[in-house]
Design a protein around this motif. Structure first.
Motif, PDB file in Angstrom:
ATOM      1  N   ARG A   6       0.839  -1.189   0.000  1.00 23.70           N
ATOM      2  CA  ARG A   6       0.000   0.000   0.000  1.00 23.70           C
ATOM      3  C   ARG A   6       0.879   1.247   0.000  1.00 23.70           C
ATOM      4  O   ARG A   6       2.068   1.196   0.350  1.00 23.70           O
ATOM      5  N   GLY A   7       0.261   2.357  -0.371  1.00 24.58           N
ATOM      6  CA  GLY A   7       1.000   3.612  -0.388  1.00 24.58           C
ATOM      7  C   GLY A   7       1.682   3.881   0.944  1.00 24.58           C
ATOM      8  O   GLY A   7       2.843   4.300   0.991  1.00 24.58           O
ATOM      9  N   THR A  39      -4.953  -5.268  -4.570  1.00 24.01           N
ATOM     10  CA  THR A  39      -4.510  -3.875  -4.711  1.00 24.01           C
ATOM     11  C   THR A  39      -5.674  -2.999  -5.169  1.00 24.01           C
ATOM     12  O   THR A  39      -6.411  -3.358  -6.091  1.00 24.01           O
ATOM     13  N   GLU A  40      -5.822  -1.851  -4.490  1.00 24.32           N
ATOM     14  CA  GLU A  40      -6.952  -0.967  -4.813  1.00 24.32           C
ATOM     15  C   GLU A  40      -6.503   0.138  -5.760  1.00 24.32           C
ATOM     16  O   GLU A  40      -5.533   0.858  -5.478  1.00 24.32           O
ATOM     17  N   PRO A  41      -7.225   0.293  -6.870  1.00 21.92           N
ATOM     18  CA  PRO A  41      -6.857   1.335  -7.842  1.00 21.92           C
ATOM     19  C   PRO A  41      -6.727   2.720  -7.203  1.00 21.92           C
ATOM     20  O   PRO A  41      -5.795   3.469  -7.540  1.00 21.92           O
ATOM     21  N   ALA A  56      -3.468   5.125  -7.318  1.00 19.20           N
ATOM     22  CA  ALA A  56      -3.569   6.439  -7.971  1.00 19.20           C
ATOM     23  C   ALA A  56      -3.155   7.550  -7.007  1.00 19.20           C
ATOM     24  O   ALA A  56      -2.477   8.510  -7.406  1.00 19.20           O
ATOM     25  N   ALA A  57      -3.538   7.416  -5.738  1.00 21.55           N
ATOM     26  CA  ALA A  57      -3.167   8.451  -4.752  1.00 21.55           C
ATOM     27  C   ALA A  57      -1.653   8.460  -4.537  1.00 21.55           C
ATOM     28  O   ALA A  57      -1.034   9.527  -4.449  1.00 21.55           O
ATOM     29  N   ALA A  58      -1.047   7.267  -4.473  1.00 18.28           N
ATOM     30  CA  ALA A  58       0.410   7.194  -4.268  1.00 18.28           C
ATOM     31  C   ALA A  58       1.155   7.782  -5.459  1.00 18.28           C
ATOM     32  O   ALA A  58       2.206   8.409  -5.311  1.00 18.28           O
ATOM     33  N   HIS A  59       0.585   7.603  -6.640  1.00 18.46           N
ATOM     34  CA  HIS A  59       1.202   8.180  -7.840  1.00 18.46           C
ATOM     35  C   HIS A  59       1.016   9.695  -7.863  1.00 18.46           C
ATOM     36  O   HIS A  59       1.967  10.450  -8.121  1.00 18.46           O
TER      37      HIS A  59
END
Ligand code: DOR
Ligand code: ZN
Length: 346
Positions: free
Chosen positions: A49-50, A82-84, A88-91
């Motif tokens: 996870r992030g 893994t949750e999209p 996306a938030a980590a990116h």
């Protein structure tokens, strides 16, 4: 004869740093030469996870030698859960640079990897939308498939269908070991790149198996026959922008390598740049070394090239045969040839 060669500072697009004492012992060797590295997430437990990636990045930064400007480029380990939105938030926050796909069971600490690709389709679609690359360990795990064929079979069974299903997804085929992979990358468009390790440019499977078993040359994907090594060398030294350095430097203690069931991995962080200079010179391609180590990777990832430089000088380079760590000695990859280029930071 060229006596010195100044390159833009290189990056390592595939690196294992581990954690704790091992991280502190191996990180200085990469940070001495490389400006950035894509950090593999196959810790125990993996970086999924992030929040895990943020904590791991902080541990890496805390382990850096005083004054080091090395930047870890973090990745998340793709699982079927893994949750999209988490990806996306980590990116979006700049925390991660890629997501790593391990087929479940393919290699060290890959038990949480992917078996059912339908389950990860929503994440991969989201990654295509936001331009986040997928790094892939490209081997099938089917026990019926011979270990020397697992990369070529992966291309047909997994890679090609995945790229057709998720058109627009940027994919890196990591640590490629076959002429099949080289040909596949050459046949594809700009969305597909490949990393090549230092050791796969040096060894073929005879080096592992002929005249006695050499555990320090065992890694995954396992080195293949000589024709494949030559295809990798031609690709790496060609200057083709789709091929770039990912050392896959993967430290294991000698105690864990020299077992009846020993770990896979070659530790190349200390001597990679000297070995590459030697190889590129042997192949009359010193002019393409900078592309392979310092230009092609940033171009693929859409990142700026490094502003500072590294200088290679034609003088005998010596490296220890192992480094000491609190967990025990780690053998440094033996390239089986004298190294005539030494490395200095400018
Ligand atoms: O040789 C390898 N070592 N290949 C991998 O894919 C994983 C790595 C490791 O983590 O030791
Ligand atoms: Zn790896």
């Amino acid at each position: 004869m060229t006596q010195t060669l100044t390159l833009r500072r290189p990056d390592d697009w595939h690196l294992h740093l581990r954690d704790g004492d091992m991280l502190r012992a191996v990180l200085p060797h990469t940070a001495a030469h490389f400006a950035r590295a894509i950090i593999m997430p196959n810790l125990v437990p993996p970086v999924v996870r992030g929040a895990d990636a943020a904590a791991y990045r902080d541990r890496i930064l805390a382990a850096l030698p005083e004054g080091s400007d090395f930047t870890p480029l973090m990745t998340l380990y793709l699982t079927e859960d893994t949750e999209p939105d988490d990806v996306a938030a980590a990116h979006a926050s700049g925390l991660i640079t890629a997501v790593k796909l391990y087929p479940a069971g393919a290699t060290t600490n890959s038990a949480s990897g992917v078996s059912n690709f339908d389950k990860v389709a929503p994440v991969l679609d989201r990654m295509a939308d936001i331009g986040l690359p997928l790094c892939t360990h490209g081997e099938v795990t089917d026990p019926e498939v011979d270990i020397f064929d697992r990369e070529a079979v992966f291309i047909d069974r997994v890679m090609d269908p995945l790229r057709k299903r998720h058109a627009g997804l940027k994919v890196v085929m990591e640590h490629i070991t076959t002429s099949d992979a080289v040909a596949y990358v050459r046949s594809a468009g700009a969305n597909l790149g490949a990393t090549i390790t230092t050791h796969h440019l040096v060894i073929n499977r005879n080096h592992i198996l002929a005249g006695g078993i050499k555990p320090h040359y065992y890694c995954l994907p396992v080195a293949k026959r000589e024709t494949h090594r030559l295809a990798l060398r031609a690709a790496a030294t060609s200057g083709d922008a789709r091929f770039f350095l990912g050392t896959d430097s993967a430290p294991h203690t000698d105690a864990n390598k020299l077992l009846p069931c020993g770990c896979a991995g070659c530790f190349t962080a200390p001597n990679t740049m000297s070995i590459l200079a030697e190889i590129f010179e042997q192949d009359g391609a010193l002019k393409h070394l900078e592309a392979f180590t310092s230009l092609n990777g940033p171009a693929f990832y859409g990142l700026p090239v490094n502003e500072d430089t590294l200088t290679l000088t034609r003088t005998s380079a010596a490296y220890p045969d192992h480094i000491d760590t609190p967990e025990g000695p780690v053998t440094v990859f033996d390239p089986m040839m004298p190294l005539n280029w030494s490395v200095s930071r400018d």
